[in-house]
Design a protein around this motif. Structure first.
Motif, mmCIF file in Angstrom:
data_model
loop_
_atom_site.group_PDB
_atom_site.id
_atom_site.type_symbol
_atom_site.label_atom_id
_atom_site.label_comp_id
_atom_site.label_asym_id
_atom_site.label_seq_id
_atom_site.Cartn_x
_atom_site.Cartn_y
_atom_site.Cartn_z
ATOM 1 N N TYR A 131 0.822 -1.217 0.000
ATOM 2 C CA TYR A 131 0.000 0.000 0.000
ATOM 3 C C TYR A 131 0.853 1.264 0.000
ATOM 4 O O TYR A 131 0.613 2.199 -0.742
ATOM 5 C CB TYR A 131 -0.924 0.000 1.230
ATOM 6 C CG TYR A 131 -1.968 1.077 1.181
ATOM 7 C CD1 TYR A 131 -3.242 0.800 0.707
ATOM 8 C CD2 TYR A 131 -1.684 2.379 1.616
ATOM 9 C CE1 TYR A 131 -4.207 1.781 0.650
ATOM 10 C CE2 TYR A 131 -2.645 3.366 1.557
ATOM 11 C CZ TYR A 131 -3.911 3.066 1.072
ATOM 12 O OH TYR A 131 -4.853 4.039 1.003
ATOM 13 N N GLY A 132 1.876 1.263 0.806
ATOM 14 C CA GLY A 132 2.626 2.501 0.991
ATOM 15 C C GLY A 132 3.713 2.736 -0.044
ATOM 16 O O GLY A 132 4.401 3.755 0.004
ATOM 17 N N LEU A 133 3.855 1.828 -0.971
ATOM 18 C CA LEU A 133 4.931 1.944 -1.965
ATOM 19 C C LEU A 133 4.741 3.183 -2.820
ATOM 20 O O LEU A 133 3.628 3.505 -3.238
ATOM 21 C CB LEU A 133 4.908 0.698 -2.853
ATOM 22 C CG LEU A 133 6.000 0.621 -3.926
ATOM 23 C CD1 LEU A 133 7.336 0.332 -3.298
ATOM 24 C CD2 LEU A 133 5.660 -0.434 -4.952
ATOM 25 N N GLY A 165 -5.077 -1.008 4.764
ATOM 26 C CA GLY A 165 -3.969 -0.744 5.666
ATOM 27 C C GLY A 165 -3.140 0.408 5.182
ATOM 28 O O GLY A 165 -3.370 0.972 4.130
ATOM 29 N N LYS A 166 -2.204 0.755 5.989
ATOM 30 C CA LYS A 166 -1.436 1.959 5.686
ATOM 31 C C LYS A 166 -0.027 1.600 5.304
ATOM 32 O O LYS A 166 0.612 0.805 5.876
ATOM 33 C CB LYS A 166 -1.424 2.894 6.898
ATOM 34 C CG LYS A 166 -2.790 3.425 7.195
ATOM 35 C CD LYS A 166 -3.210 4.500 6.210
ATOM 36 C CE LYS A 166 -4.669 4.405 5.907
ATOM 37 N NZ LYS A 166 -5.169 4.397 4.644
ATOM 38 N N ALA A 172 3.197 9.532 -4.666
ATOM 39 C CA ALA A 172 1.967 9.101 -4.005
ATOM 40 C C ALA A 172 2.028 7.617 -3.696
ATOM 41 O O ALA A 172 2.840 6.883 -4.240
ATOM 42 C CB ALA A 172 0.770 9.404 -4.894
ATOM 43 N N LYS A 173 1.154 7.203 -2.794
ATOM 44 C CA LYS A 173 1.147 5.792 -2.410
ATOM 45 C C LYS A 173 0.432 4.969 -3.478
ATOM 46 O O LYS A 173 -0.606 5.354 -4.001
ATOM 47 C CB LYS A 173 0.416 5.630 -1.079
ATOM 48 C CG LYS A 173 1.137 6.238 0.099
ATOM 49 C CD LYS A 173 0.472 5.765 1.389
ATOM 50 C CE LYS A 173 1.168 6.345 2.604
ATOM 51 N NZ LYS A 173 0.502 7.555 3.095
ATOM 52 N N GLN A 194 -4.515 2.436 -6.413
ATOM 53 C CA GLN A 194 -5.361 1.246 -6.542
ATOM 54 C C GLN A 194 -6.759 1.513 -6.011
ATOM 55 O O GLN A 194 -7.737 0.985 -6.541
ATOM 56 C CB GLN A 194 -4.714 0.078 -5.804
ATOM 57 C CG GLN A 194 -3.504 -0.453 -6.534
ATOM 58 C CD GLN A 194 -2.898 -1.618 -5.807
ATOM 59 O OE1 GLN A 194 -2.303 -1.451 -4.767
ATOM 60 N NE2 GLN A 194 -3.042 -2.806 -6.362
ATOM 61 N N GLU A 195 -6.848 2.330 -4.974
ATOM 62 C CA GLU A 195 -8.178 2.656 -4.445
ATOM 63 C C GLU A 195 -8.981 3.455 -5.463
ATOM 64 O O GLU A 195 -10.185 3.227 -5.633
ATOM 65 C CB GLU A 195 -8.045 3.449 -3.140
ATOM 66 C CG GLU A 195 -7.945 2.535 -1.944
ATOM 67 C CD GLU A 195 -7.854 3.292 -0.642
ATOM 68 O OE1 GLU A 195 -8.569 4.298 -0.494
ATOM 69 O OE2 GLU A 195 -7.052 2.889 0.212
ATOM 70 N N ILE A 196 -8.301 4.395 -6.145
ATOM 71 C CA ILE A 196 -8.982 5.163 -7.193
ATOM 72 C C ILE A 196 -9.506 4.203 -8.256
ATOM 73 O O ILE A 196 -10.657 4.283 -8.682
ATOM 74 C CB ILE A 196 -8.018 6.197 -7.816
ATOM 75 C CG1 ILE A 196 -7.745 7.319 -6.836
ATOM 76 C CG2 ILE A 196 -8.591 6.762 -9.109
ATOM 77 C CD1 ILE A 196 -6.833 8.376 -7.379
#
Lengths: 162, 146
Positions: free
Chosen positions: A123-125, A161-162, B116-117, B122-124
């Motif tokens: 996720y944080g990549l 998650g973060k 950006a993460k 992926q959420e977008i």
């Protein structure tokens, strides 16, 4: 018999250029100020219908997808790459492994055309790493020409998650 | 004191070279001018890629979503939260359905910042998928180097 034509007009007609030059300069300034310097941009096309993103699509899928896992460090930097579970040193190495897997053949029915890459990212990549990975698997530049590798790219569903 | 002649009072300048050059300039700026309505934003630093060659024609019916470094989304020039994207996409979708077009035929251009993460990108994509969009274009800046 020669006849002399007498004209009352002067030899040279002087046109008043001022309005034209005014307009022309207006035009120049308009085009100058509306000029926008843009950096060239390009797209990576991804087709991901809902419901088919999680598991491999069966319809035209004879070839198992290549799974590329990108792990992130605590600050979002790239911590590790793995292809089909095997660790990969860097993006060049990833590209070599992909080439060795799909072969050199290109074309509508080649292995490279049928193979799909599934990106599994933390996720944080930082997103720039994903674009580098997509670049590595989707083609190479040889003598200024783009040689395409794999065009079908999809993502695994986002992890909470973060 | 010498007498001035009538010709000397009006000096004739040859305007031709200047007008030539001016028209050249106009032509140059006209050709260089970019008429494409590409949505670009200085707040986004696109990731670089050698393969991101500029596309030939404009993308058909694009919806541009830009993801900034801080996780907020720039849609139609406005900064909105990631959670609010769904509502705006719902509007886009209803506009498209009113026009007799399928949301699946539209392309969503994702201009995400390189810092950006990935999870947010992926959420977008996930939000878009839920609204029926399935064609995506991840935009990157063309890197000529190396």
């Amino acid at each position: 018999m020669a006849r002399r034509i007498e004209s009352s007009l002067p030899d040279k007609i002087s046109i008043d250029m001022t309005p034209m030059i005014d307009v022309v300069f207006q035009l120049i300034s308009f085009f100058m100020f509306s000029l926008k310097v843009v950096a060239p941009e390009g797209d990576f096309d991804i087709r991901m219908p809902l419901g088919k993103s999680a598991s491999a699509t069966v319809d035209d899928q004879q070839v198992p997808p290549i799974r590329v896992k990108l792990s992130a460090g605590p600050d979002g930097s790239l911590a590790g790459i793995a292809m089909n579970g095997n660790p990969v040193a860097d993006f060049n190495d990833l590209q070599k492994k992909v080439v060795s897997l799909v072969g050199k053949g290109r074309g509508p029915d080649s292995l490279a055309d049928k193979t799909e890459v599934e990106m599994d990212c933390d996720y944080g990549l930082k997103y720039a790493n994903v674009v580098r990975a997509i670049t590595a698997v989707s083609g190479t530049v040889q003598d200024g020409q783009i040689v395409e590798l794999i065009k079908k790219i999809k993502f695994t569903p986002p992890k909470a998650g973060k | 004191m010498p007498k001035r002649t009538a010709e000397a009072s009006t000096t004739d300048i040859d305007m031709t070279p200047m007008i030539d050059m001016t028209f050249q300039l106009i032509t140059f700026f006209m050709f260089v001018m970019n008429f494409s309505e590409a949505e670009q934003d200085d707040r986004i630093q696109l990731p670089m890629s050698q393969l991101a060659k500029p596309v030939d024609g404009p993308v058909e019916k694009p919806i541009t979503l830009q993801l900034a470094n801080n996780g907020s989304v720039i849609y139609a020039g406005e900064m909105i939260g990631l959670r609010d994207v769904g509502g705006y996409l719902e509007q886009e979708k209803s506009v498209m359905i009113d026009a007799g077009k399928e949301p699946a035929s539209a392309t969503v251009i994702v201009r995400a910042d390189g810092r950006a993460k990935t999870g947010e990108v992926q959420e977008i994509i996930k939000i878009c998928q839920e609204k029926g969009f399935e064609k995506f274009a991840l935009r990157a800046q063309y890197d000529e180097g190396r």
